[in-house]
Design an enzyme around this catalytic site. Structure first.
Site, short mmCIF file in Angstrom:
data_model
loop_
_atom_site.label_atom_id
_atom_site.label_comp_id
_atom_site.label_asym_id
_atom_site.label_seq_id
_atom_site.Cartn_x
_atom_site.Cartn_y
_atom_site.Cartn_z
N GLU A 20 11.44 -1.37 10.83
CA GLU A 20 12.84 -0.91 10.76
C GLU A 20 12.95 0.43 10.03
O GLU A 20 13.70 1.32 10.43
CB GLU A 20 13.69 -1.96 10.03
CG GLU A 20 15.15 -1.61 9.89
CD GLU A 20 15.86 -1.58 11.23
OE1 GLU A 20 16.07 -2.65 11.82
OE2 GLU A 20 16.21 -0.48 11.69
N LYS A 47 10.51 9.18 16.35
CA LYS A 47 11.55 8.14 16.30
C LYS A 47 12.16 7.91 17.67
O LYS A 47 12.45 6.78 18.06
CB LYS A 47 12.63 8.55 15.29
CG LYS A 47 12.08 8.69 13.87
CD LYS A 47 13.09 9.35 12.96
CE LYS A 47 12.50 9.72 11.63
NZ LYS A 47 13.37 10.58 10.83
N LEU A 87 2.64 3.81 -3.23
CA LEU A 87 3.64 3.65 -4.30
C LEU A 87 4.34 4.97 -4.53
O LEU A 87 4.60 5.38 -5.66
CB LEU A 87 2.96 3.17 -5.58
CG LEU A 87 2.36 1.76 -5.53
CD1 LEU A 87 1.45 1.50 -6.73
CD2 LEU A 87 3.47 0.70 -5.48
N GLY A 88 4.61 5.69 -3.46
CA GLY A 88 5.32 6.96 -3.56
C GLY A 88 6.82 6.72 -3.50
O GLY A 88 7.32 5.71 -4.02
N THR A 89 7.53 7.61 -2.83
CA THR A 89 8.99 7.50 -2.77
C THR A 89 9.42 6.12 -2.29
O THR A 89 10.22 5.43 -2.95
CB THR A 89 9.55 8.57 -1.79
OG1 THR A 89 9.06 9.84 -2.20
CG2 THR A 89 11.05 8.57 -1.76
N GLY A 117 15.14 8.66 1.95
CA GLY A 117 15.41 8.42 0.53
C GLY A 117 14.85 7.07 0.12
O GLY A 117 14.70 6.17 0.95
N GLY A 171 15.58 5.63 8.58
CA GLY A 171 15.62 5.12 7.20
C GLY A 171 16.39 3.83 7.01
O GLY A 171 15.97 2.78 7.49
N ALA A 193 0.86 -1.19 0.00
CA ALA A 193 0.00 0.00 0.00
C ALA A 193 0.89 1.23 0.00
O ALA A 193 1.71 1.41 0.90
CB ALA A 193 -0.89 0.00 1.24
N ALA A 221 16.68 -15.16 1.78
CA ALA A 221 15.44 -15.38 2.54
C ALA A 221 15.02 -16.85 2.52
O ALA A 221 14.20 -17.27 3.31
CB ALA A 221 14.32 -14.52 1.96
N1 NAP Z 1 10.44 9.25 2.00
C1 NAP Z 1 11.34 8.80 2.85
O1 NAP Z 1 12.55 8.95 2.65
C2 NAP Z 1 10.91 8.05 4.09
C3 NAP Z 1 11.87 7.61 5.00
C4 NAP Z 1 11.48 6.88 6.12
C5 NAP Z 1 10.14 6.63 6.34
N2 NAP Z 1 9.22 7.12 5.46
C6 NAP Z 1 7.81 6.83 5.73
O2 NAP Z 1 7.32 6.02 4.67
C7 NAP Z 1 5.94 6.27 4.45
C8 NAP Z 1 5.74 6.64 2.97
O3 NAP Z 1 6.52 7.78 2.69
P1 NAP Z 1 6.75 8.30 1.18
O4 NAP Z 1 7.80 9.34 1.26
O5 NAP Z 1 6.92 7.16 0.25
O6 NAP Z 1 5.34 9.01 0.91
P2 NAP Z 1 4.75 9.49 -0.49
O7 NAP Z 1 5.81 9.61 -1.52
O8 NAP Z 1 3.88 10.65 -0.21
O9 NAP Z 1 3.81 8.25 -0.91
C9 NAP Z 1 2.60 7.96 -0.29
C10 NAP Z 1 1.86 6.97 -1.12
O10 NAP Z 1 0.63 6.66 -0.46
C11 NAP Z 1 -0.43 6.74 -1.39
N3 NAP Z 1 -1.67 7.11 -0.67
C12 NAP Z 1 -1.87 8.18 0.11
N4 NAP Z 1 -3.13 8.18 0.59
C13 NAP Z 1 -3.71 7.10 0.09
C14 NAP Z 1 -5.01 6.53 0.20
N5 NAP Z 1 -5.96 7.11 0.95
N6 NAP Z 1 -5.27 5.37 -0.44
C15 NAP Z 1 -4.32 4.78 -1.20
N7 NAP Z 1 -3.08 5.26 -1.35
C16 NAP Z 1 -2.77 6.39 -0.70
C17 NAP Z 1 -0.01 7.77 -2.40
O11 NAP Z 1 -0.71 7.53 -3.60
P3 NAP Z 1 -0.47 8.44 -4.94
O12 NAP Z 1 0.97 8.20 -5.31
O13 NAP Z 1 -1.40 7.90 -5.93
O14 NAP Z 1 -0.73 9.86 -4.53
C18 NAP Z 1 1.47 7.48 -2.52
O15 NAP Z 1 1.73 6.48 -3.46
C19 NAP Z 1 5.57 7.38 5.43
O16 NAP Z 1 5.05 6.81 6.60
C20 NAP Z 1 6.91 8.04 5.75
O17 NAP Z 1 6.94 8.65 7.02
C21 NAP Z 1 9.57 7.81 4.35
#
Ligand code: NAP
Length: 434
Positions: A131, A207, A12-14, A308, A136, A10, A34
């Site tokens: 983790e 954290k 598909l962002g970063t 990242g 990160g 669930a 694994a």
């Molecule tokens: N980015 C980092 O470097 C990083 C590092 C450590 C932890 N994290 C954690 O990892 C998690 C994701 O971060 P991210 O940076 O990947 O976030 P992001 O780029 O904003 O991606 C969020 C994803 O969730 C989807 N989404 C949001 N609301 C939704 C809903 N109601 N139903 C279905 N899909 C939904 C979005 O869909 P769309 O793409 O279609 O908009 C997007 O694909 C967060 O908890 C963040 O704190 C991130």
């Protein structure tokens, strides 16, 4: 080889797209390590039509995230959506209730609901792994929960937010002020368009609360973290710290004390003046670092990329590999029922040196008023420096460094000065580390 571990993803962002790319690039190595393949079965995001630079055709698409939890062909659900509550929490609850293993990178959700979700996972005999939620790509959850599992951990502290660390190290190297560096950081993608969670210290506090529970075997208590961010730091503070042999870093600090049969948990996120000799002083840019003081292993330092797509995906997939190997331990190392409750520690009796910065009107008697408050509260002054251009009639910066003493004395001095017309803004206090 046994049957693949079937995964629903669930988000598909970063991070989510990073996980797909990593599984595609390193699938063979991962399967070998694994003992079975990691196979993504179904995915979900908001916008199906968005170009994410990855081929999603092999995977089933679900419009409704919670449907992932109900699929019979899924063993593990990976939550990479974000947000402490809302759809992410609903998905995690549903997935655990359905007996699915859960992996998440969501520190906000774990910090707020970690106890409930861990109890749910334990009750169902499945894993809840996070983790990627802390620092990160750095394997600090595994490092503390497994590598250092034989130790009593006496304290834990570190640089837990890459955005703040980037901003502070840029202010240091360019001499620019906070606002200008924040804008550059946003343009370069190191800071979010809404950076409040990062620069106000909330992200680091999420954290820290998770690390504290894991390190000390206490119940998660995010609400008790004493939080201040970096927004009030000026270029002059950085220059002043430099002259004293320090750099400024946003540090999360936690320790736990037993007194009279009770446990007291200290948790603070605050900018600190870090001695240039200390290992954390050389942690620059968006890097994270965590120090754990262990009673047998000594000081352990974990350092690396705190965010990242690649590093965070690496941590997510490491959790999936553990699950594929059938390694299911309690999410916080101890069963939730064995985690102790701890009262928030009173910081007043902690002993530290403090840097206090005052912005004052340029008129006679102001310095005397400040030093009198220090004297009356029992704060011993080590050095005092005045910055500014009194001839221009503007405000003047006065920086005081205290000798080591109880934090309650510094608070008492500031209370005496509270509301003084001599101060143009509330004082900034930072402790010295190392
Ligand atoms: N980015 C980092 O470097 C990083 C590092 C450590 C932890 N994290 C954690 O990892 C998690 C994701 O971060 P991210 O940076 O990947 O976030 P992001 O780029 O904003 O991606 C969020 C994803 O969730 C989807 N989404 C949001 N609301 C939704 C809903 N109601 N139903 C279905 N899909 C939904 C979005 O869909 P769309 O793409 O279609 O908009 C997007 O694909 C967060 O908890 C963040 O704190 C991130």
């Amino acid at each position: 080889m046994t049957a693949p571990l079937r995964i629903a993803l669930a988000g598909l962002g970063t991070v989510g797209a990073g996980v797909i790319r990593l599984l595609e690039a390193n699938g063979d190595i991962i399967a070998a390590r694994a003992g079975r393949a990691l196979q993504v079965v179904a995915v979900c995001a908001r916008d199906r039509t968005k170009d994410r630079g990855i081929d999603l055709s092999p995977y089933a698409w679900e419009d409704d995230m919670t449907a992932l939890a109900a699929r019979d062909d899924v063993d593990a659900v990976v939550e990479l959506v974000g947000g402490s509550d809302g759809p992410a929490l609903a998905l995690a609850r549903n997935a655990l209730n359905s007996g699915k293993q859960v992996v998440t990178a969501n520190k906000a959700m774990i910090a707020h609901h970690g106890m409930e979700l861990a109890a749910l996972a334990e009750g169902k005999g499945v894993a809840l792994k996070y983790e990627a939620a802390v620092a990160g790509g750095i394997p600090v959850i595994k490092g503390l929960g497994e590598g250092a599992a034989a130790n009593r951990i006496d304290g834990i502290y570190g640089i837990l937010n890459g955005t703040c660390n980037y901003i502070l190290s840029q202010m240091e190297s360019t001499g620019a002020d906070f606002g200008d560096v924040l804008k550059d950081a946003q343009d370069l993608g190191y800071a979010e368009a809404d950076p409040a969670f990062d620069i106000e210290g909330v992200d680091a506090a999420h954290k820290l609360a998770i690390l504290a529970a894991l390190a000390f075997g206490t119940q998660l208590d995010f609400a008790a973290v004493d939080i201040s961010g970096i927004t009030k730091i000026r270029a002059a503070d950085i220059a002043q710290a430099d002259a004293l042999g320090y750099v400024i870093r946003l540090i999360g600090v936690a320790d736990c004390e037993d007194k009279g049969g009770e446990r007291f948990l200290f948790q603070r996120v605050q900018p600190y003046l870090v001695s240039k000799q200390h290992p954390l002083a050389s942690v620059d840019g968006p890097t994270n670092a965590v120090v754990a003081e262990c009673n047998f292993a000594g000081r352990l330092l974990f350092e690396g990329a705190g965010a990242g797509d690649g590093p965070t995906a690496s941590a997510v997939v490491a959790d999936l590999i553990d699950i594929a190997r059938d390694r299911v331990a309690p999410p916080f190392s101890l069963p939730v029922s064995a985690l102790q409750s701890a009262a928030p520690a009173d910081p007043g009796h902690r002993v530290s040196r403090a840097y206090m910065r005052f912005v004052v009107a340029d008129r006679p008697g102001v310095l005397a008023e400040i030093t009198a408050a220090m004297r009356d509260a029992g704060v011993s002054i080590e050095s005092m420096i005045q910055h500014g251009h009194p001839e221009e009639g503007g405000d003047v910066l006065v920086a005081i460094v205290s000798h080591e003493g109880p934090e309650s004395a510094v608070s008492a001095a500031l209370d005496l000065l509270d509301g003084s017309p001599s101060l143009s803004e509330p004082p900034l206090v930072m402790r010295l580390l190392g």
